[in-house]
Enzyme design. Structure first.
Site: not given
Lengths: 234, 422, 552
Positions: C210, C252
């Site tokens: 992330d 991401e």
């Protein structure tokens, strides 16, 4: 006396030294050419070999029966044979070219003769190889067809065909090399043979079945009602 | 025809109209105008009667007939059935026809059928021979039912035959296939058979069509491919196969189609077939075999003559194929007078295996090897005819079984020859 | 030359290129113990459903212990499972069950920051001299790194937050309760590799990392995509390849394609990265009935190394992000897809796939068809395979995170708990509610969206060309038709999409494929052979075709 001797000796020595001085670079050049020639020939050989391998030449020649021919003659596979041939021709060519550099009188002409001769030799060998191959292949095909068609004296037919093809091949090869120009005459004399060869090839290969049926109809024993072929093999 | 394609644009359009089918029946033809109409009618009747709910198509692939074969097939469309009152149809039954390149080669014909089957995703396919005038609608059911219902991949036929019919099959093709591949398939080179879409796809993928052997004997090739691919096999009893008038009983052609393929197939399969030993039966629907015995006038004498003649004349060729011992024995029996002549099973099997090994090593042109087998086969046929002249159906069968066992027993000899120098 | 075995191994290690990924939060899927919250035992029970759907990888959203102030992206303990979802044993049980079914599991890993409840931060803030002080980014002033943008513009004023305990500011790129870890500190890097190792040992097949652009900070930069950040990521990849080959890293990074490209490195950084800008443009192209936005963005997309892959999606747990579009495009998207202001959040639209497309089955199919046929690995957001709706009345992005609708019974088959005690209310309206729209009812019919999704996944998986092949656009004169050719070795697939709500005719230039037959991949029927003339196709509204080219 002694002086003259010394003079002569020194002159000779100088001459020898001179000619060695002249000869040595040439020798070097020759050696260089021979070495480079070897390298080039080696590369050529590898190229030819890989091309033939890629084209599955061995399989082709095997299917044509040439492999057995080579095997009988205790020769390596046809790919190997061809690539080695290329190697030697190329290297010998370079060697001769190298010797040319030595400048030895008389030799030059012979060598240039050789170079003129080389492609002819190539063609002759080619013709010979395939001629012999064709002779054995077609004579066998004819023999089998004749036996299976129940023709009289199949061996004779087959042998005739083989002899004709070999004769024809040899005369063609001689013609190609350029020796025995007179064989051309023989070749003409063999035109009849060639015609028969053509027929044989046509019958043996092009229309084996057709030819056999034709021959059957023409030459078969007339006792038709007793043919075994009333039994279907399948 | 577009370059590099085996299907013409017209044929492709017809296939598009047909769309996905469940059952495809292929009829390869070449100048079969006399019989093909009858055969196609029977096929159609069979499809309508036994598979009324399935989507079906009859595909004729023609090698370039000049006797209107294609027109006859096309005419057999659904329309001319309308006035036949007792046939009710649920669906449109397509009957299409195309030409293939490659003349009379059976491989090209089958290749076209297989390609069409693949494109139409036909799960169940059958091939029938255009000269099977005795073909009845029931044959279609007997061939296709095992594929449709039981997921069998290849159904080969069993015919009611005369005891001396198909001697090459009973004396060589069947026993040798059975010995090498351990499956008792009675007709390895069937003229009528059925197969699954799975098998067709598998066969198409293998790229066998380029091989000359497969072009000649596509049927044998398919049978062997099904056995080796571990596909499910079955046999189905059909009935008498009428021998068409003037049967093209070309022995050399028959040898190429069957024995040639059999020899050729060993190249890829020797390692696997050397492992298996016991042969196993293939499930059979209907009679295992039926033999008719009516007397036949056969010129045995000529078979013997051709054997003797062949062994003598072909000696140089046979020498390069056979071992010295075998050749010597052949030459010895060739001197025996006709009445005492006997080509024993053992010697026959040994000769055949030596031929197979020589084929593998390509000692001479492979096609020549196959041709050279013809005189020997004639000798064996002579012996078989004599041996079974007065035999009953069961005795004939027992003799064939005996030969099969000889082939199976001698398998190690083949492998030995295979790897040996000569 | 590679041995067959080695090349097989390589093919196997590229599994992510052929995968179809299913994105799910354990909380939302199935509640096995009746507490109103989905759990790992429940997820494991529903694996058969996922296997039947045809997906072969699951991407799990964060399931670690957390105060849950950012949907679990605020992790308080990296080595455990949030008690609501079960325990480590349950997770292991689920993981093994998934592997047994040939389904790989990718888990979420938040490297950039922790929760402020994490013991590390508690220690770090306890005093300025604490040994863990420099595990986070501290500053006496709040004017360092001034060029750095604020991401959550709706909630945060600054990237610095004042810590009243140690009387200093700490750095946070997201919410103020998510302090950023200090990756300049080697001890932190080592600790985080330890975390990843822990899960790799357990058997997970990869991580979705992330917020990777923000790991490090440097004065005078915007503190995104720094070279130092790439160094950290490359180090992680090198260790992963060495110790756990075949596991993947998925980035991401909500960036433009050209800025994303460095995250693939030379095939030595991330295996996969999300193609964020493509997604809104697919929606835009559909609404405009014009292929331009889609072809444009894919043309701008740089080539990536052989062993790398884009991951594509239509919808996910976040808003339909409009960060990577121009202002003009954003306004258009808002006007067309989120007229109601309550549907907007941050720079995006918080809605699910079906409501975005007016629940139009043809458009849903077309969008999924494009997702599955474009170059990349498709990700399906849970519930979208049955066309679930959203609830904009729930705060934040919770409207797209409602429980999975299994059947028409109690709580839609999601949980045996009292409806009031569910983590989120179920969808109840007559169109998207669980009584009308659920897995069980869709399983019964061949024409349901679920059955159709199974079919398209199966067809996609039958042709590796979709995951691994090249793409080349055809530009037929009819701009409403988006057509492209995918190629891999001998395999060629032609994809034709009609973006228009009306029937269209289109002429495709397929000369170089002359002689091929087209085979439609769903029905497998034959279409005419390609000849010298342009290839004419007629297409119904929002129709799409996949053709396999075949020479026979």
């Amino acid at each position: 006396m002694w002086e003259r001797f010394v003079n002569e000796l020194s002159t000779t020595m100088q001459e020898i030294a001179g000619s060695i001085g002249q000869f040595l670079p040439r020798l070097m050049v020759m050696l260089l050419v021979v070495v480079i020639g070897w390298l080039i020939a080696y590369v050529l050989k590898s190229i030819v070999r890989s091309i033939l391998r890629f084209a599955k030449f061995d399989r082709i020649s095997q299917d044509a029966g040439a492999a057995q021919f080579l095997k009988n003659a205790a020769l390596p596979s046809s790919t190997e044979l061809l690539s080695r041939f290329v190697f030697w021709v190329a290297w010998v060519g370079f060697m001769l070219a190298g010797i040319n550099f030595l400048g030895i009188a008389g030799l030059e002409e012979q060598i240039s003769n050789f170079f003129v001769f080389l492609p002819r030799l190539f063609v002759a060998l080619f013709v010979l190889f395939f001629g012999l191959w064709a002779a054995s292949f077609f004579s066998r095909a004819v023999l089998l067809a004749a036996v299976n068609a129940d023709l009289p004296s199949p061996r004779l037919i087959s042998f005739t065909i083989q002899t004709l093809i070999i004769l024809f091949t040899i005369s063609m090869a001689c013609e190609a090399v350029g020796i025995a120009h007179r064989t051309v005459l023989v070749a003409f004399a063999l035109i009849l043979g060639a015609l028969m060869l053509g027929l044989a090839i046509a019958f043996g290969l092009g229309g084996q079945d057709l030819a056999r049926r034709y021959l059957e109809r023409r030459l078969q024993h007339p006792k038709k009602e007793e043919r075994e072929d009333e039994l279907s093999p399948l | 025809m577009p370059e590099g394609s085996i299907l013409t644009d017209d044929f492709l359009r017809e296939l598009m109209n047909v769309g996905e089918v469940d059952i495809l029946v292929g009829v390869p033809t070449f100048n079969d105008g006399k019989t093909v109409g009858q055969v196609v009618q029977a096929v159609r009747a069979g499809l309508l009667k036994y598979f009324p709910r399935q989507r079906t198509v009859i595909i004729n692939v023609d090698g370039g007939s000049r006797d209107g074969t294609q027109e006859i097939v096309r005419a057999a469309s659904i329309s001319d059935l309308r006035h036949v009152s007792n046939v009710n149809t649920l669906r449109t039954l397509h009957s299409i026809s195309t030409r293939y390149e490659g003349g009379t080669s059976p491989g090209s014909a089958l290749h076209t059928v297989f390609a069409a089957a693949d494109l139409l995703r036909a799960g169940n396919c059958a091939i029938v021979s255009p000269d099977s005038t005795s073909l009845e609608p029931e044959w279609i059911e007997r061939l296709l039912r095992p594929v449709v219902r039981d997921n069998v991949d290849l159904v080969t036929p069993i015919y009611r035959r005369h005891k001396f019919d198909g001697l090459l099959v009973s004396n060589l093709v069947y026993p040798m296939t059975r010995a090498l591949y351990c499956k008792r398939v009675r007709e390895p080179h069937p003229s009528e058979f059925a197969f699954s879409g799975r098998l067709a796809a598998h066969f198409l993928e293998q790229d066998l069509w380029e091989q000359e052997a497969c072009q000649m004997g596509a049927e044998t090739c398919l049978t062997l491919s099904a056995i080796n691919g571990g596909f499910r096999l079955a046999q189905s009893f059909l009935g008498s196969r009428a021998r068409p008038e003037q049967a093209p009983s070309d022995l050399i052609r028959a040898l190429r189609q069957t024995v040639g393929v059999l020899f050729w197939s060993l190249e890829a399969n020797v390692p696997s077939c050397s492992a298996a030993t016991e042969s196993e039966a293939v499930p059979t629907i209907g009679a295992e075999h039926e033999v008719t015995l009516e007397p036949l006038r056969i010129n045995r004498k000529r078979l013997h003559q051709m054997f003797v003649h062949g062994v003598a004349e072909l000696e140089p060729i046979l020498r390069s194929i056979l071992s010295e011992g075998t050749l010597a024995e052949l030459r010895q029996i060739a001197t025996v007078p006709e009445d005492d002549f006997r080509y024993s099973d053992e010697l026959w099997v040994r000769s055949v295996y030596e031929f197979a090994a020589s084929y593998h090593k390509a000692v001479i042109s492979r096609d020549h090897i196959v041709q050279a087998l013809a005189p020997l086969y004639r000798g064996k046929a002579y012996t078989f005819l004599g041996q079974n002249r007065d035999a009953s159906a069961n005795q004939v069968e027992a003799n064939v079984e005996q030969l099969c066992l000889t082939f199976e027993r001698a398998k190690p000899y083949l492998l030995e020859m295979w790897n040996g120098r000569k | 030359m590679a041995t067959p075995h080695a090349s097989l191994k390589l093919q196997e290690s590229l599994w992510y290129k052929d995968a179809v990924i299913y994105q799910v939060h354990v909380r939302t899927f199935y509640d096995s113990n009746g507490d109103g919250i989905g759990d790992f035992r429940g997820l494991a029970q529903k694996l058969d459903y996922l296997q039947e759907l045809g997906i072969n990888a699951i991407w799990l959203m964060p399931f670690f212990p957390s105060p849950l102030r950012d949907d679990g992206y605020d992790i308080a303990d990296y080595f455990s499972v949030h008690p609501s979802y079960g325990n480590l044993e349950d997770f292991k049980l689920f993981l093994d069950a998934a592997h047994q079914r040939g389904i790989r599991v990718i888990i979420e890993m938040v490297l950039n920051h922790t929760s402020d409840q994490h013991p590390w931060f508690q220690e770090s803030r306890s005093s300025r001299t604490n040994p863990k002080r420099d595990w986070y980014v501290w500053s006496e002033t709040d004017d360092r790194y001034r060029d750095t943008r604020i991401i959550f513009v709706d909630t945060e004023m600054s990237n610095w937050a004042w810590d009243p305990i140690s009387k200093e500011y700490y750095w946070h790129r997201f919410f103020s309760h998510q302090p950023d870890l200090n990756y300049d500190n080697p001890v932190v890097r080592e600790q985080m590799w330890g975390v990843m190792k822990f899960w790799l040992e357990m058997g997970v097949d990869g991580f979705r990392l992330d917020a990777v652009p923000y790991l490090l900070e440097r004065e005078g930069t915007n503190c995104e995509n720094l070279p130092e950040t790439h160094d950290v990521l490359k180090e992680i990849r090198a260790r992963l390849d060495k110790e756990y080959p075949g596991r993947v890293l998925l980035a991401e990074a909500n960036q433009w394609p050209a800025d994303l490209r460095p995250y693939f490195g030379n095939g030595d950084e991330f295996h996969m990265a999300f193609h964020f800008p493509l997604m809104p443009r697919m929606f835009m192209g559909l609404k405009l009935e014009d292929r331009k936005p889609i072809t444009e963005i894919l043309q701008q997309t740089p080539a990536i190394p052989e062993n790398c892959q884009w991951s594509l999606f239509l919808r996910n747990h976040d808003e339909l992000t409009l960060e990577m579009v121009t202002d003009m495009e954003r306004d258009y998207m808002y006007d067309e897809y989120a007229k109601d202001k309550s549907m907007r959040i941050n720079l995006g639209i918080r809605r699910r796939l079906a409501p975005l497309l007016d629940n139009d089955r043809r458009r849903i199919e077309l969008m999924n068809g494009m997702l599955m046929s474009m170059p990349g690995t498709p990700i399906i957001y849970y519930g979208d395979e049955i066309g679930m709706g959203d609830n904009v009345n729930l705060g934040d992005r919770n409207g797209v995170r409602t429980p999975m609708q299994w059947d028409g019974g109690w709580n839609g088959g999601f949980s045996a708990a009292d409806p009031e005690s569910l983590y989120s209310p179920l969808m109840l309206n007559p169109v998207y509610g669980f009584q009308a729209l659920n897995v069980q009812s869709q399983k019964r019919f061949d024409h349901s969206l679920l059955s159709w999704m199974k079919r398209i996944i199966r067809v996609r998986k039958s042709a590796p060309v979709f995951g691994r092949g090249t793409i080349e656009f055809l530009y037929p004169a009819n701009h409403r038709v988006l057509a492209y050719v995918r190629q891999l070795g001998k395999e060629t697939v032609l994809v034709v999409n009609n973006l228009s709500s009306a029937a269209q005719a289109v002429e495709l230039d397929l000369k170089r494929f002359k002689g091929n037959i087209l085979i439609e991949m769903f029905g497998k029927n034959i279409f005419p052979r390609i000849g010298d003339l342009p290839y004419l196709l007629t297409m119904g509204p929002y129709q799409f075709y996949w053709f396999r080219l075949r020479k026979i």
